[in-house]
Write an enzyme that holds these catalytic residues in place. Structure first.
Site, PDB file in Angstrom:
ATOM      1  N   GLY A   8       0.825  -1.214   0.000  1.00 22.10           N
ATOM      2  CA  GLY A   8       0.000   0.000   0.000  1.00 22.10           C
ATOM      3  C   GLY A   8       0.852   1.255   0.000  1.00 22.10           C
ATOM      4  N   GLY A  11      -0.541   4.756  -0.805  1.00 24.28           N
ATOM      5  CA  GLY A  11      -1.680   5.250  -0.028  1.00 24.28           C
ATOM      6  C   GLY A  11      -1.292   6.469   0.810  1.00 24.28           C
ATOM      7  CD  GLN A  12      -3.949  10.099   5.135  1.00 25.24           C
ATOM      8  OE1 GLN A  12      -4.450   9.156   5.720  1.00 25.24           O
ATOM      9  NE2 GLN A  12      -4.016  11.334   5.589  1.00 25.24           N
ATOM     10  CG  ASP A  34      -0.217   0.936  -4.124  1.00 22.09           C
ATOM     11  OD1 ASP A  34      -0.248   1.480  -2.994  1.00 22.09           O
ATOM     12  OD2 ASP A  34      -1.217   0.800  -4.838  1.00 22.09           O
ATOM     13  CB  ILE A  35      -2.994  -2.595  -6.449  1.00 23.04           C
ATOM     14  CG1 ILE A  35      -3.657  -3.552  -7.432  1.00 23.04           C
ATOM     15  CG2 ILE A  35      -3.812  -1.330  -6.263  1.00 23.04           C
ATOM     16  CD1 ILE A  35      -4.861  -4.273  -6.867  1.00 23.04           C
ATOM     17  NE  ARG A  36      -3.242   3.878  -6.295  1.00 24.92           N
ATOM     18  CZ  ARG A  36      -2.810   5.029  -5.804  1.00 24.92           C
ATOM     19  NH1 ARG A  36      -2.589   6.043  -6.591  1.00 24.92           N
ATOM     20  NH2 ARG A  36      -2.581   5.183  -4.510  1.00 24.92           N
ATOM     21  CE1 TYR A 139      -9.986   0.915   8.072  1.00 23.05           C
ATOM     22  CE2 TYR A 139     -10.800   2.116   9.973  1.00 23.05           C
ATOM     23  CZ  TYR A 139      -9.782   1.844   9.083  1.00 23.05           C
ATOM     24  OH  TYR A 139      -8.572   2.493   9.201  1.00 23.05           O
ATOM     25  CE  LYS A 143      -7.456  -0.789  10.079  1.00 23.59           C
ATOM     26  NZ  LYS A 143      -6.188  -1.132   9.404  1.00 23.59           N
TER      27      LYS A 143
HETATM   28  C1  AKB Z   1     -10.778   6.453   8.626  1.00 22.88           C
HETATM   29  O1  AKB Z   1     -11.366   7.519   8.841  1.00 22.88           O
HETATM   30  O2  AKB Z   1     -11.310   5.447   8.155  1.00 22.88           O
HETATM   31  C2  AKB Z   1      -9.325   6.352   9.029  1.00 22.88           C
HETATM   32  C3  AKB Z   1      -9.165   5.804  10.405  1.00 22.88           C
HETATM   33  C4  AKB Z   1      -9.426   6.648  11.585  1.00 22.88           C
HETATM   34  O3  AKB Z   1      -8.826   4.667  10.548  1.00 22.88           O
HETATM   35  N1  AKB Z   1      -8.697   7.642   8.915  1.00 22.88           N
END
Ligand code: AKB
Length: 313
Positions: A8, A11-12, A34-36, A139, A143
């Site tokens: 990644g 990414g950011q 990365d994939i790109r 998400y 996590k």
């Molecule tokens: C999001 O907003 O999804 C992320 C995070 C806090 O994990 N920046």
């Protein structure tokens, strides 16, 4: 010298992590994947990698002679709510592959968790390191499972897994995509470009945040920390500040007095934000490996605006 493979990498976090790691450990010792395809302006080892392709991940790590894996590839919270099955496959499939490759090749391992690993039943203020985690987003489910998997690989296989729970990260280099905390990055762009911003997060909604230089230093410090001092190893709470939209607007107003803020709340991202803590307690990270953040809100605002001004001109 470490030989580090980063997934990644565009990414950011990844795009700045690569620069930081290359300055600490040498350009040739950091493999960006990365994939790109990578921007031709960026120098150093780079390979295309889809993290769901375990064989390619293994081959790249082996050929590079990597001894450290930093697994950053993931779909963020809001995007994951749009495409939960895709998020599960990418976030969990990618993590399992990265853990397995690292186990097979005896690599040190880092992956970030997030404040998204907490849920509505978690204590909202000064959220402790060890507490209730019943997230209500895909998400967050990813996590929490990831935190547990990293602990499992440490206990079961003796792998050197390490990680933090990042808050919203703010940076002028790469923009985030698909997160809930992204408003706190967008606002600086719009402040300079249009002199005003419409927030999709409601007034009064506090979330933890951190400026990218502090986040990158935290990764390096944790990975270099004396393992005998680490009681937790994975998912350390780290944060630099907690604010709500009107407070970041007030901080920008100190630099741009004509700046104006309006609100048009997005119910999906607001619901996610409402399920997360107001402020988390980073004491375990401070005590176990000396975590320290150098930027508060106003210091970050001054730096963000001056760097962005140069970038946008
Ligand atoms: C999001 O907003 O999804 C992320 C995070 C806090 O994990 N920046």
């Amino acid at each position: 010298m470490k030989k580090i493979m980063v997934t990644g990498a565009l990414g950011q976090i990844g795009s700045e992590l690569i620069t930081k790691l290359r300055s600490e450990y040498g350009t040739e010792n950091v493999l960006a994947t990365d994939i790109r395809r990578m921007d031709s302006a960026t120098e150093g080892p780079f390979e295309i990698l889809d993290v769901t392709d375990a064989n390619n991940m293994h081959a790249l790590a082996k050929d590079f002679g990597a001894d450290t894996m930093m697994h950053m590839a993931a779909l963020l919270s809001a995007k994951a709510e749009d495409e939960p099955l895709f998020a599960w496959n990418l976030n969990m499939g990618g993590l399992m592959n990265a853990l397995e490759v690292s186990r097979e090749l005896d690599m040190q391992f880092f992956t970030p968790s997030s404040i998204g690993a907490f849920g509505p039943s978690t204590p909202k203020k000064d959220t402790p390191q060890d507490t209730l985690q019943r997230p209500t987003t895909m998400y967050g489910v990813n996590k929490v499972a990831g935190e547990l998997l990293c602990d499992y690989y440490f206990h079961k296989f003796g792998m050197d897994t390490r990680g933090v729970r990042f808050p919203g990260l703010i940076s002028y280099v790469a923009q985030p995509g698909g997160g809930t905390t992204d408003y706190a990055v967008d606002i600086y762009y719009k402040a300079l470009e249009e002199g005003k911003y419409t927030s999709y997060i409601a007034e009064g909604t506090r979330m933890d945040m951190m400026y990218m230089p502090d986040a990158l230093q935290a990764i390096v410090d944790l990975m270099e920390a004396d393992p005998t001092k680490l009681i937790h190893r994975n998912a350390f709470n780290v944060t630099a500040m907690s604010f709500e939209p009107s407070e970041i607007a007030a901080s920008i107003k100190k630099q741009i007095p004509t700046f104006e803020m309006a609100y048009d709340v997005d119910p999906v991202r607001q619901a996610i934000a409402d399920s997360w803590p107001d402020s988390i307690d980073p004491t375990a990270a401070i005590n176990e490996w000396g975590f320290k953040a150098n930027y508060d809100l106003d210091k970050m605002t001054v730096d963000m605006l001056s760097k962005l001004k140069i970038k946008l001109n």
